[in-house]
Design a protein around this motif. Structure first.
Motif, short mmCIF file in Angstrom:
data_model
loop_
_atom_site.label_atom_id
_atom_site.label_comp_id
_atom_site.label_asym_id
_atom_site.label_seq_id
_atom_site.Cartn_x
_atom_site.Cartn_y
_atom_site.Cartn_z
N SER A 235 3.37 -9.84 -5.60
CA SER A 235 4.54 -9.14 -6.16
C SER A 235 4.37 -8.89 -7.66
O SER A 235 4.98 -7.98 -8.21
CB SER A 235 5.81 -9.93 -5.88
N LEU A 236 3.50 -9.70 -8.31
CA LEU A 236 3.23 -9.44 -9.74
C LEU A 236 2.48 -8.11 -9.89
O LEU A 236 2.79 -7.31 -10.77
CB LEU A 236 2.39 -10.58 -10.34
N PHE A 237 1.52 -7.90 -9.00
CA PHE A 237 0.77 -6.64 -9.04
C PHE A 237 1.68 -5.46 -8.66
O PHE A 237 1.60 -4.38 -9.22
CB PHE A 237 -0.44 -6.71 -8.10
N ALA A 238 2.55 -5.73 -7.71
CA ALA A 238 3.49 -4.68 -7.29
C ALA A 238 4.43 -4.33 -8.43
O ALA A 238 4.74 -3.16 -8.66
CB ALA A 238 4.29 -5.16 -6.07
N GLN A 239 4.83 -5.34 -9.18
CA GLN A 239 5.73 -5.10 -10.31
C GLN A 239 5.04 -4.20 -11.34
O GLN A 239 5.64 -3.28 -11.89
CB GLN A 239 6.14 -6.44 -10.94
N ARG A 240 3.73 -4.47 -11.56
CA ARG A 240 2.99 -3.66 -12.52
C ARG A 240 2.91 -2.21 -12.06
O ARG A 240 3.07 -1.28 -12.85
CB ARG A 240 1.58 -4.23 -12.72
N THR A 241 2.71 -2.03 -10.75
CA THR A 241 2.68 -0.67 -10.20
C THR A 241 3.99 0.05 -10.47
O THR A 241 4.02 1.21 -10.88
CB THR A 241 2.43 -0.73 -8.67
N LEU A 242 5.10 -0.67 -10.23
CA LEU A 242 6.41 -0.05 -10.44
C LEU A 242 6.63 0.27 -11.92
O LEU A 242 7.20 1.30 -12.26
CB LEU A 242 7.53 -0.95 -9.91
N ALA A 243 6.15 -0.61 -12.79
CA ALA A 243 6.27 -0.35 -14.23
C ALA A 243 5.50 0.92 -14.61
O ALA A 243 5.97 1.74 -15.40
CB ALA A 243 5.75 -1.55 -15.03
N GLY B 57 0.80 -1.22 0.00
CA GLY B 57 0.00 0.00 0.00
C GLY B 57 0.83 1.28 0.00
O GLY B 57 0.33 2.36 -0.28
N PHE B 58 2.12 1.17 0.35
CA PHE B 58 2.98 2.36 0.41
C PHE B 58 3.98 2.39 -0.74
O PHE B 58 4.85 3.25 -0.78
CB PHE B 58 3.75 2.39 1.73
N LEU B 59 3.86 1.41 -1.65
CA LEU B 59 4.88 1.24 -2.68
C LEU B 59 5.07 2.51 -3.53
O LEU B 59 6.18 2.99 -3.70
CB LEU B 59 4.49 0.06 -3.58
N GLU B 60 3.96 3.05 -4.03
CA GLU B 60 4.06 4.23 -4.88
C GLU B 60 4.71 5.39 -4.13
O GLU B 60 5.53 6.12 -4.66
CB GLU B 60 2.66 4.68 -5.37
N ALA B 61 4.30 5.54 -2.85
CA ALA B 61 4.76 6.70 -2.09
C ALA B 61 6.22 6.60 -1.69
O ALA B 61 6.90 7.61 -1.55
CB ALA B 61 3.89 6.86 -0.84
#
Ligand code: ZN
Length: 387
Positions: free
Chosen positions: A82-90, A55-59
């Protein structure tokens, strides 16, 4: 709308993954992000991983990895989140992010090394939450504060605010050195003490106030004055020295002992409406004697009775001292080493002067063997009001 399973399959087909063996060979070379929740993270984590809950990844990712092209491996418990997190980082522009296949479960199952992240007691989690919420501090930083040993020379004007904020911040061990008792004329600025403490030893009064602020803190009371005889023993057991002394004799002694011991000193002084603060670093350059090689003759120092001080002034300078101490313990930011900060309360103005190491300094100059510095007890005389 695709189902969760379909979405996961699609994401997995598009996301580069790395297996646990692959990650184990890259530990220390790539940024590893643990995107699990707090209760999962506290049960164990991959060594060196930075914990950023999903939940804090973007920030928070930019604070950890600023370079959008840097290699990152992200993991969760089983390799799905972590797949969803990877997409957020992309979406944020990170181009070289891999997901750990099988997540932390696979890592543990493969028998690879893992560690228990630092943790706090439940009551500490609440007490220090405004610290741990700062990514620059976090639980690991709070643990450093709890393990730190800081000594305040003087439980007076400067020692009051510095020790109170250090105690509140959770500095685990606080040494208080003072041989005085509380006098009514102290209460205008020495907020460790109160009217109900008149004629009490200042170190006892300090202990009561500090323990009440934070029972986590161990207060070590030294009801004495620093002398050349006891200085090494008194200061040697602490990591950081806060000099709130009210006289030149103590300042020279503290400077010389700190150089011998290689400990940082956070030095401040106050007079009338003006305060000064600087840090003499643990490696000792520049030091107090670079500024003032020898004490002035006693007749040039203002007498104790004549000097006055605005009561709030030591508050400001002492809080700055506490701030520098906390930064030193956490290894954060730029210290005041090599800079003298001067505060003029009447003009509400801060000035900064550069301090240079004096190659001819008697205690930190060229060729000086610091371990051989001889400690001197100068005659006690006042340098302004008793702080
Ligand atoms: Zn020096």
């Amino acid at each position: 709308m695709p189902s969760y399973d379909a979405l996961l399959r699609e994401l997995r087909s598009q996301t580069p993954e790395v297996d646990v063996q692959g990650l184990s060979t890259q530990l220390g070379k790539v940024a590893v992000i643990d995107c699990r929740e707090a209760d999962e993270h506290t049960q164990g984590a991959i060594p060196g991983a930075v914990w950023i809950p999903r939940g804090f990844l973007e920030a928070r990712i930019e604070k950890t990895v600023n370079d959008r092209g840097a290699p990152i491996i992200i993991y969760c418990a089983s390799g799905n989140r972590s797949l969803f997190a990877q997409r957020t980082l992309a979406e944020l522009g990170y181009t070289n992010v891999k997901s750990l296949a099988g997540g932390f479960t696979a890592w543990k199952r493969a028998g690879l090394a893992w560690e228990m992240p630092p943790s706090l007691r439940p009551d500490q989690e609440t007490r220090y939450s405004r610290h741990t919420l700062l990514p620059e501090v976090g639980v690991a930083g709070q643990q450093k504060l709890l393990a730190a040993k800081v000594v305040c020379i003087g439980a007076g004007g400067l020692g009051s605010p510095s020790s109170m904020y250090l105690a509140a911040a959770g500095i685990g061990t606080l040494g208080m050195i003072d041989d005085d008792v509380v006098d009514a004329s102290n209460l205008q600025r020495q907020i460790l003490h109160g009217t109900d403490r008149l004629a009490t030893n200042k170190v006892d009064s300090a202990e009561r106030t500090l323990k009440n602020l934070n029972p986590d803190v161990r207060v070590e009371k030294h009801r004495t004055r620093i002398t050349s005889q006891n200085a090494i023993d008194l200061l040697g057991r602490y990591d950081v020295i806060i000099d709130g002394a009210d006289n030149f004799a103590t300042r020279y002694l503290v400077n010389d002992v700190a150089l011998k011991l290689g400990k940082p000193v956070i030095h401040a002084s106050i007079f009338r409406f003006e305060g000064q603060i600087t840090v003499f670093p643990g490696n000792g350059s520049p030091c107090y004697r670079c500024l003032y090689p020898q004490p002035p003759p006693p007749e040039d120092a203002p007498s104790c009775a004549e000097g006055g001080v605005l009561g709030v002034l030591p508050g400001i300078m002492g809080v700055l001292q506490a701030t520098e101490a906390i930064k030193l313990v956490l290894g954060l930011g730029d210290s005041l080493a090599g800079r003298l900060l001067v505060y003029d309360a009447l003009k509400t103005r801060f000035r900064e002067l550069k301090l240079r190491r004096d190659p001819k300094c008697p205690t930190c100059g060229d060729g000086v063997d610091r371990s051989a510095i001889e400690l001197v007890d100068y005659e006690q005389f006042c340098a302004g009001p008793r702080h």
